[in-house]
Design a protein around this motif. Structure first.
Motif, PDB file in Angstrom:
ATOM      1  N   ALA A 122       0.853  -1.190   0.000  1.00  0.00           N
ATOM      2  CA  ALA A 122       0.000   0.000   0.000  1.00  0.00           C
ATOM      3  C   ALA A 122       0.889   1.240   0.000  1.00  0.00           C
ATOM      4  CB  ALA A 122      -0.913  -0.015   1.216  1.00  0.00           C
ATOM      5  N   LEU A 123       0.536   2.227  -0.805  1.00  0.00           N
ATOM      6  CA  LEU A 123       1.345   3.435  -0.928  1.00  0.00           C
ATOM      7  C   LEU A 123       0.663   4.603  -0.225  1.00  0.00           C
ATOM      8  CD1 LEU A 123       2.428   3.181  -4.689  1.00  0.00           C
ATOM      9  CD2 LEU A 123       3.486   2.143  -2.669  1.00  0.00           C
ATOM     10  N   ALA A 124       1.445   5.328   0.550  1.00  0.00           N
ATOM     11  CA  ALA A 124       0.949   6.528   1.242  1.00  0.00           C
ATOM     12  C   ALA A 124       2.051   7.584   1.168  1.00  0.00           C
ATOM     13  CB  ALA A 124       0.593   6.217   2.687  1.00  0.00           C
ATOM     14  N   PRO A 125       2.256   8.186  -0.016  1.00  0.00           N
ATOM     15  CA  PRO A 125       3.376   9.118  -0.216  1.00  0.00           C
ATOM     16  C   PRO A 125       3.398  10.254   0.801  1.00  0.00           C
ATOM     17  CG  PRO A 125       2.318   8.596  -2.299  1.00  0.00           C
ATOM     18  CD  PRO A 125       1.451   8.027  -1.230  1.00  0.00           C
ATOM     19  N   TRP A 126       4.629  10.681   1.116  1.00  0.00           N
ATOM     20  CA  TRP A 126       4.869  11.820   1.986  1.00  0.00           C
ATOM     21  C   TRP A 126       4.434  11.564   3.437  1.00  0.00           C
ATOM     22  CZ3 TRP A 126       7.629  14.234  -1.445  1.00  0.00           C
ATOM     23  CH2 TRP A 126       7.209  14.299  -2.790  1.00  0.00           C
ATOM     24  N   SER A 127       4.315  10.314   3.834  1.00  0.00           N
ATOM     25  CA  SER A 127       3.859  10.018   5.193  1.00  0.00           C
ATOM     26  C   SER A 127       4.958   9.469   6.092  1.00  0.00           C
ATOM     27  CB  SER A 127       2.692   9.019   5.162  1.00  0.00           C
ATOM     28  OG  SER A 127       3.105   7.765   4.654  1.00  0.00           O
ATOM     29  N   ARG A 128       6.154   9.211   5.532  1.00  0.00           N
ATOM     30  CA  ARG A 128       7.258   8.679   6.325  1.00  0.00           C
ATOM     31  C   ARG A 128       8.512   9.531   6.171  1.00  0.00           C
ATOM     32  NH1 ARG A 128       6.926   3.952   8.939  1.00  0.00           N
ATOM     33  NH2 ARG A 128       5.063   2.723   8.494  1.00  0.00           N
ATOM     34  N   CYS A 129       9.301   9.517   7.206  1.00  0.00           N
ATOM     35  CA  CYS A 129      10.597  10.192   7.193  1.00  0.00           C
ATOM     36  C   CYS A 129      11.566   9.375   6.349  1.00  0.00           C
ATOM     37  CB  CYS A 129      11.104  10.328   8.627  1.00  0.00           C
ATOM     38  SG  CYS A 129      12.755  11.037   8.792  1.00  0.00           S
ATOM     39  N   THR A 130      12.157   9.983   5.350  1.00  0.00           N
ATOM     40  CA  THR A 130      13.093   9.249   4.501  1.00  0.00           C
ATOM     41  C   THR A 130      14.418   9.003   5.209  1.00  0.00           C
ATOM     42  OG1 THR A 130      13.831  11.328   3.489  1.00  0.00           O
ATOM     43  CG2 THR A 130      12.086  10.110   2.350  1.00  0.00           C
ATOM     44  N   ALA A 131      14.648   9.699   6.322  1.00  0.00           N
ATOM     45  CA  ALA A 131      15.899   9.523   7.059  1.00  0.00           C
ATOM     46  C   ALA A 131      15.831   8.385   8.058  1.00  0.00           C
ATOM     47  CB  ALA A 131      16.261  10.823   7.777  1.00  0.00           C
ATOM     48  N   CYS A 132      14.695   8.252   8.790  1.00  0.00           N
ATOM     49  CA  CYS A 132      14.659   7.263   9.866  1.00  0.00           C
ATOM     50  C   CYS A 132      13.479   6.298   9.776  1.00  0.00           C
ATOM     51  CB  CYS A 132      14.644   7.962  11.224  1.00  0.00           C
ATOM     52  SG  CYS A 132      13.014   8.565  11.735  1.00  0.00           S
ATOM     53  N   ASN A 133      12.569   6.494   8.822  1.00  0.00           N
ATOM     54  CA  ASN A 133      11.409   5.610   8.631  1.00  0.00           C
ATOM     55  C   ASN A 133      10.268   5.924   9.594  1.00  0.00           C
ATOM     56  OD1 ASN A 133      10.264   3.439   7.080  1.00  0.00           O
ATOM     57  ND2 ASN A 133      10.493   2.102   8.839  1.00  0.00           N
ATOM     58  N   GLY A 134      10.405   6.971  10.403  1.00  0.00           N
ATOM     59  CA  GLY A 134       9.326   7.361  11.306  1.00  0.00           C
ATOM     60  C   GLY A 134       8.153   7.972  10.558  1.00  0.00           C
ATOM     61  N   GLU A 135       7.038   8.147  11.261  1.00  0.00           N
ATOM     62  CA  GLU A 135       5.844   8.726  10.656  1.00  0.00           C
ATOM     63  C   GLU A 135       5.908  10.247  10.714  1.00  0.00           C
ATOM     64  OE1 GLU A 135       2.513   7.054  12.645  1.00  0.00           O
ATOM     65  OE2 GLU A 135       2.735   5.090  11.695  1.00  0.00           O
ATOM     66  N   LEU A 136       5.394  10.893   9.650  1.00  0.00           N
ATOM     67  CA  LEU A 136       5.364  12.347   9.589  1.00  0.00           C
ATOM     68  C   LEU A 136       4.017  12.881  10.052  1.00  0.00           C
ATOM     69  CD1 LEU A 136       7.082  13.074   6.128  1.00  0.00           C
ATOM     70  CD2 LEU A 136       8.138  12.889   8.390  1.00  0.00           C
ATOM     71  N   ALA A 137       4.054  14.090  10.598  1.00  0.00           N
ATOM     72  CA  ALA A 137       2.830  14.791  10.999  1.00  0.00           C
ATOM     73  C   ALA A 137       2.929  16.232  10.523  1.00  0.00           C
ATOM     74  CB  ALA A 137       2.657  14.736  12.513  1.00  0.00           C
ATOM     75  N   ASP A 138       1.783  16.825  10.185  1.00  0.00           N
ATOM     76  CA  ASP A 138       1.781  18.232   9.805  1.00  0.00           C
ATOM     77  C   ASP A 138       2.299  19.078  10.964  1.00  0.00           C
ATOM     78  OD1 ASP A 138       0.683  17.560   7.378  1.00  0.00           O
ATOM     79  OD2 ASP A 138      -1.382  17.938   8.003  1.00  0.00           O
ATOM     80  N   ALA A 139       3.029  20.145  10.619  1.00  0.00           N
ATOM     81  CA  ALA A 139       3.597  21.008  11.652  1.00  0.00           C
ATOM     82  C   ALA A 139       3.453  22.467  11.238  1.00  0.00           C
ATOM     83  CB  ALA A 139       5.070  20.665  11.887  1.00  0.00           C
ATOM     84  N   CYS A 140       3.151  23.324  12.187  1.00  0.00           N
ATOM     85  CA  CYS A 140       3.072  24.749  11.880  1.00  0.00           C
ATOM     86  C   CYS A 140       4.466  25.363  11.988  1.00  0.00           C
ATOM     87  CB  CYS A 140       2.093  25.466  12.809  1.00  0.00           C
ATOM     88  SG  CYS A 140       2.534  25.395  14.551  1.00  0.00           S
ATOM     89  N   LYS A 141       4.660  26.455  11.271  1.00  0.00           N
ATOM     90  CA  LYS A 141       5.985  27.071  11.200  1.00  0.00           C
ATOM     91  C   LYS A 141       6.513  27.449  12.589  1.00  0.00           C
ATOM     92  CE  LYS A 141       6.914  30.002   7.896  1.00  0.00           C
ATOM     93  NZ  LYS A 141       7.027  31.244   7.084  1.00  0.00           N
ATOM     94  N   GLU A 142       5.638  27.923  13.457  1.00  0.00           N
ATOM     95  CA  GLU A 142       6.080  28.386  14.775  1.00  0.00           C
ATOM     96  C   GLU A 142       6.721  27.265  15.604  1.00  0.00           C
ATOM     97  OE1 GLU A 142       3.173  28.994  13.408  1.00  0.00           O
ATOM     98  OE2 GLU A 142       3.417  31.154  12.980  1.00  0.00           O
ATOM     99  N   THR A 143       6.236  26.042  15.418  1.00  0.00           N
ATOM    100  CA  THR A 143       6.755  24.938  16.235  1.00  0.00           C
ATOM    101  C   THR A 143       8.055  24.355  15.692  1.00  0.00           C
ATOM    102  OG1 THR A 143       5.451  23.282  15.045  1.00  0.00           O
ATOM    103  CG2 THR A 143       4.435  24.318  16.985  1.00  0.00           C
ATOM    104  N   VAL A 144       8.392  24.636  14.430  1.00  0.00           N
ATOM    105  CA  VAL A 144       9.599  24.041  13.840  1.00  0.00           C
ATOM    106  C   VAL A 144      10.633  25.084  13.435  1.00  0.00           C
ATOM    107  CG1 VAL A 144       8.319  22.039  12.991  1.00  0.00           C
ATOM    108  CG2 VAL A 144       8.618  24.023  11.486  1.00  0.00           C
ATOM    109  N   GLU A 145      10.361  26.363  13.677  1.00  0.00           N
ATOM    110  CA  GLU A 145      11.245  27.404  13.146  1.00  0.00           C
ATOM    111  C   GLU A 145      12.663  27.315  13.707  1.00  0.00           C
ATOM    112  OE1 GLU A 145       9.468  31.105  13.995  1.00  0.00           O
ATOM    113  OE2 GLU A 145       9.487  30.870  16.171  1.00  0.00           O
ATOM    114  N   GLN A 146      12.824  26.728  14.896  1.00  0.00           N
ATOM    115  CA  GLN A 146      14.174  26.599  15.452  1.00  0.00           C
ATOM    116  C   GLN A 146      15.032  25.624  14.653  1.00  0.00           C
ATOM    117  OE1 GLN A 146      11.426  25.485  16.835  1.00  0.00           O
ATOM    118  NE2 GLN A 146      11.730  23.587  17.998  1.00  0.00           N
ATOM    119  N   HIS A 147      14.382  24.793  13.816  1.00  0.00           N
ATOM    120  CA  HIS A 147      15.113  23.836  12.979  1.00  0.00           C
ATOM    121  C   HIS A 147      15.413  24.407  11.584  1.00  0.00           C
ATOM    122  CE1 HIS A 147      14.404  20.575  15.857  1.00  0.00           C
ATOM    123  NE2 HIS A 147      13.130  20.958  15.916  1.00  0.00           N
TER     124      HIS A 147
END
Length: 244
Positions: free
Chosen positions: A172-197
């Motif tokens: 089953a394909l679910a594009p853009w749902s996994r981290c290509t670096a570690c295989n973890g699951e991705l979640a939507d994030a707002c800019k304010e919560t990730v801007e330090q990265h």
């Protein structure tokens, strides 16, 4: 060997594994009279992960079958799509298949991968412990008895490797749902919560982000997105729509 003589042939896709003299069709083989058919097939170079139905005089037999004198043995390839019993379909890739691992993750396929060479015993044990299909171009690794399930990767080109795995297993394909670096699951994030990265240029240019729940890596549609999107679109076109 000094036992019964049998006749054996291999499906065309399996002939790359056997000696040149056995690639043209049916050939004779003297066995020891006690080895199983599975052992005979592997001794000729074919990993059992790649062998499909085994026929003795046209009748399906198990790998535990002991060939009798005069039997006509046919070794067929794996039927596609291949059904993997038990656990949800998950993969484990050896150290040489990093690009394939990242592309499977891009498509949302659970693909574990270690960038360091763990060694064959550890990889086979991990496959068994987590019930993952081990993908490898190492024939010896695929012959290890403790392996839960495995598949040989026939090409050394990432495009062909990906197409082969998708065609063989139809995950089953679910594009853009996994981290290509570690295989973890991705979640939507707002800019304010990730801007330090983020670097300042990225903060100014992009507004839509996702973040890995495991390693916290942040994703956005950057300069390489069009190339990745082409891989995704081609996979969906050939192998179905993404899961809901």
């Amino acid at each position: 060997m000094n036992g019964p003589e049998i006749h054996i042939s291999f499906a065309p896709e399996l002939r790359l594994f056997v000696a040149a003299e056995r690639r043209l069709g049916r050939t004779s083989l003297t066995t020891d009279g006690s080895s199983t058919l599975g052992h005979v097939v592997e001794s000729l170079g074919v990993p059992l992960t790649e062998a499909g139905r085994l026929l003795a005089d046209g009748t399906p037999v198990r790998v535990s079958h002991i060939p009798a004198a005069g039997e006509d043995i046919e070794v067929l390839g794996v039927e596609r799509p291949q059904q993997v019993p038990g656990a949800p379909l998950r993969f484990l890739l050896d150290v040489h298949l990093g690009t394939l691992a990242r592309r499977l993750r891009l498509l949302g396929v659970d693909a574990a991968y270690e960038s360091e060479d763990l060694g064959d015993p550890a990889l086979a044990a991990l496959s068994a412990r987590e019930q993952r299909v081990l993908l490898s171009r190492d024939r010896g690794l695929l012959r290890r008895r403790e392996l839960w399930a495995g598949a040989y990767i026939y090409s050394d080109r990432p495009d062909d490797q990906l197409r082969d795995v998708l065609q063989r297993f139809m995950p089953a394909l679910a594009p853009w749902s996994r981290c290509t670096a570690c295989n973890g699951e991705l979640a939507d994030a707002c800019k304010e919560t990730v801007e330090q990265h983020l670097e300042q240029g990225t903060q100014r240019t992009y507004d839509v982000f996702a973040q890995c729940r495991s390693c916290e890596r942040v994703y956005w549609r950057g300069a390489h997105h069009s190339r990745l999107e082409a891989i995704v679109e081609e996979a969906l076109r050939e192998f179905g729509d993404p899961v809901a």
